[in-house]
Design an enzyme around this catalytic site. Structure first.
Site, short mmCIF file in Angstrom:
data_model
loop_
_atom_site.label_atom_id
_atom_site.label_comp_id
_atom_site.label_asym_id
_atom_site.label_seq_id
_atom_site.Cartn_x
_atom_site.Cartn_y
_atom_site.Cartn_z
N ASN A 182 0.86 -1.19 0.00
CA ASN A 182 0.00 0.00 0.00
C ASN A 182 0.90 1.24 0.00
O ASN A 182 1.51 1.56 1.01
CB ASN A 182 -0.89 -0.02 1.26
CG ASN A 182 -1.77 1.22 1.36
OD1 ASN A 182 -1.95 1.95 0.38
ND2 ASN A 182 -2.33 1.46 2.54
N LYS B 89 0.00 4.25 -0.26
CA LYS B 89 -0.71 5.39 0.35
C LYS B 89 -0.58 6.63 -0.56
O LYS B 89 -0.54 6.48 -1.77
CB LYS B 89 -0.20 5.65 1.76
CG LYS B 89 -0.15 4.38 2.61
CD LYS B 89 -0.02 4.65 4.08
CE LYS B 89 0.20 3.34 4.82
NZ LYS B 89 -0.13 3.39 6.22
N HIS C 158 -9.80 0.70 4.96
CA HIS C 158 -8.49 0.90 5.60
C HIS C 158 -8.67 1.83 6.80
O HIS C 158 -9.50 2.74 6.77
CB HIS C 158 -7.51 1.51 4.60
CG HIS C 158 -6.10 1.53 5.10
ND1 HIS C 158 -5.64 2.50 5.95
CD2 HIS C 158 -5.06 0.67 4.90
CE1 HIS C 158 -4.37 2.24 6.24
NE2 HIS C 158 -4.00 1.13 5.61
N GLU D 112 -7.07 4.27 7.86
CA GLU D 112 -6.94 5.71 7.58
C GLU D 112 -8.22 6.25 6.95
O GLU D 112 -8.58 7.41 7.17
CB GLU D 112 -5.70 5.94 6.69
CG GLU D 112 -4.41 5.74 7.49
CD GLU D 112 -3.21 5.24 6.69
OE1 GLU D 112 -3.22 5.34 5.45
OE2 GLU D 112 -2.27 4.74 7.34
N GLU E 24 -5.76 -5.55 10.58
CA GLU E 24 -4.82 -4.45 10.75
C GLU E 24 -5.17 -3.67 12.01
O GLU E 24 -5.98 -2.73 11.96
CB GLU E 24 -4.91 -3.50 9.56
CG GLU E 24 -4.52 -4.13 8.24
CD GLU E 24 -3.86 -3.11 7.33
OE1 GLU E 24 -2.71 -3.32 6.98
OE2 GLU E 24 -4.50 -2.09 7.00
N GLY F 102 1.70 2.05 10.71
CA GLY F 102 2.59 3.21 10.56
C GLY F 102 3.24 3.66 11.85
O GLY F 102 3.79 4.76 11.92
N SER G 245 2.97 -2.22 10.37
CA SER G 245 4.41 -2.03 10.59
C SER G 245 5.25 -3.26 10.27
O SER G 245 6.27 -3.51 10.91
CB SER G 245 4.67 -1.58 12.04
OG SER G 245 4.07 -0.33 12.28
N GLY H 167 2.62 -1.35 4.34
CA GLY H 167 2.57 0.07 4.00
C GLY H 167 3.97 0.61 3.78
O GLY H 167 4.55 0.47 2.71
#
Ligand code: PEP
Length: 256
Positions: free
Chosen positions: A11, A13, A96, A98, A168, A174, A214, A235
């Site tokens: 991903n 992002k 996701h 985010e 996740e 992150g 992570s 990510g």
């Protein structure tokens, strides 16, 4: 069966412009051999998705969109529909953290997006996971359960074959604060038990479940070794060609 292969999703992002994304695709293409036992999916920014779709060797990499809108067309300024993405994206990352937490996507939005993707032959990667507060309050199982029930409402047992679940935990994304293997194993069990309850043992055994949060080249093998885990959603480390290639190699080794 989908679970015969490991699935590694990168991903990107909101990183890399169209030119950078194209250069990066070619760098990865030189490093990553086509493997029959590992499926690699790249999720570039929407802007780069179309051009990468014309350049990518789909035997080597599949493409995912990071988000989509659930209506097929109409007066929805700034949005892109699954209908428009048909033939461009193979997969769609949906729900996701985010999107859920920064852009306040509701369970209803997530559910509608899963439906829209399926309707348009794009395979959903449904992301679920608890926040740090929910974990501290002992609500992890309930959150996973509720997000799964809601996201998969109206999905048939046949359609389930095209869906991947990404566990996740929000606090692990992150942050460098990755989940303990036991946390992941417990979550995967909750997910498969719930699928079993909804769609029976065959579906529970055949749905793909990923871990994301992570993951690095160093930690990838530990997660890939966990019972019930079929791959990783990566990510930050997916933006480093060497690290991402190393993750893919670990998946290849695990599959053998
Ligand atoms: C992600 O974007 O879903 C993710 C897991 O990011 P990171 O690997 O950077 O935590």
């Amino acid at each position: 069966m989908a679970r015969d292969k490991k699935l590694i999703v990168g991903n990107w992002k909101m990183n890399l412009n169209t030119h950078e994304a194209s250069l990066y695709l070619h760098t990865l293409a030189d490093k990553v051999p086509v493997r029959r036992d590992v499926e690699v999916v790249l999720a570039p920014t929407l802007l780069a998705l179309q051009s990468l779709s014309l350049q990518v060797n789909r035997r080597q990499f599949k493409l995912a969109v990071q988000n989509l809108y659930w209506r097929d067309h109409g007066a929805f300024t700034g949005e892109v529909s699954a209908t428009q993405l048909r033939g461009v994206a193979d997969y769609a990352v949906i729900g996701h953290s985010e999107r859920r937490h920064i852009f306040h996507e509701s369970e209803r939005d997530v559910r509608q997006k899963v439906q829209a993707a399926i309707r348009n032959h794009i395979k959903p990667i449904l992301c679920i996971g608890e926040t740090a507060r929910e974990r501290a309050d002992g609500e992890t199982k309930e959150v996973i359960h509720d997000q799964l029930i809601s996201g998969l409402a109206n999905v048939t047992s046949e359609e389930l074959g095209d869906i991947t679940i990404a566990y996740e935990p929000v606090w692990a994304i992150g942050t460098g604060n990755n989940a303990l293997p036991d946390n992941v194993t417990e979550a995967v069990k909750v997910i498969r038990d719930q699928i079993k309850y909804l769609h029976g043992p065959k579906a529970a055994n055949s749905i793909r479940v990923l871990y994301g949060g992570s993951v690095t080249a160093d930690s990838a093998a530990d997660y890939l070794a966990l019972e019930g885990i079929d791959g990783l959603l990566v990510g930050g480390a997916s933006l480093d060609a060497n690290a991402f290639t190393a993750v893919i190699e670990k998946a290849h080794k695990r599959a053998n």
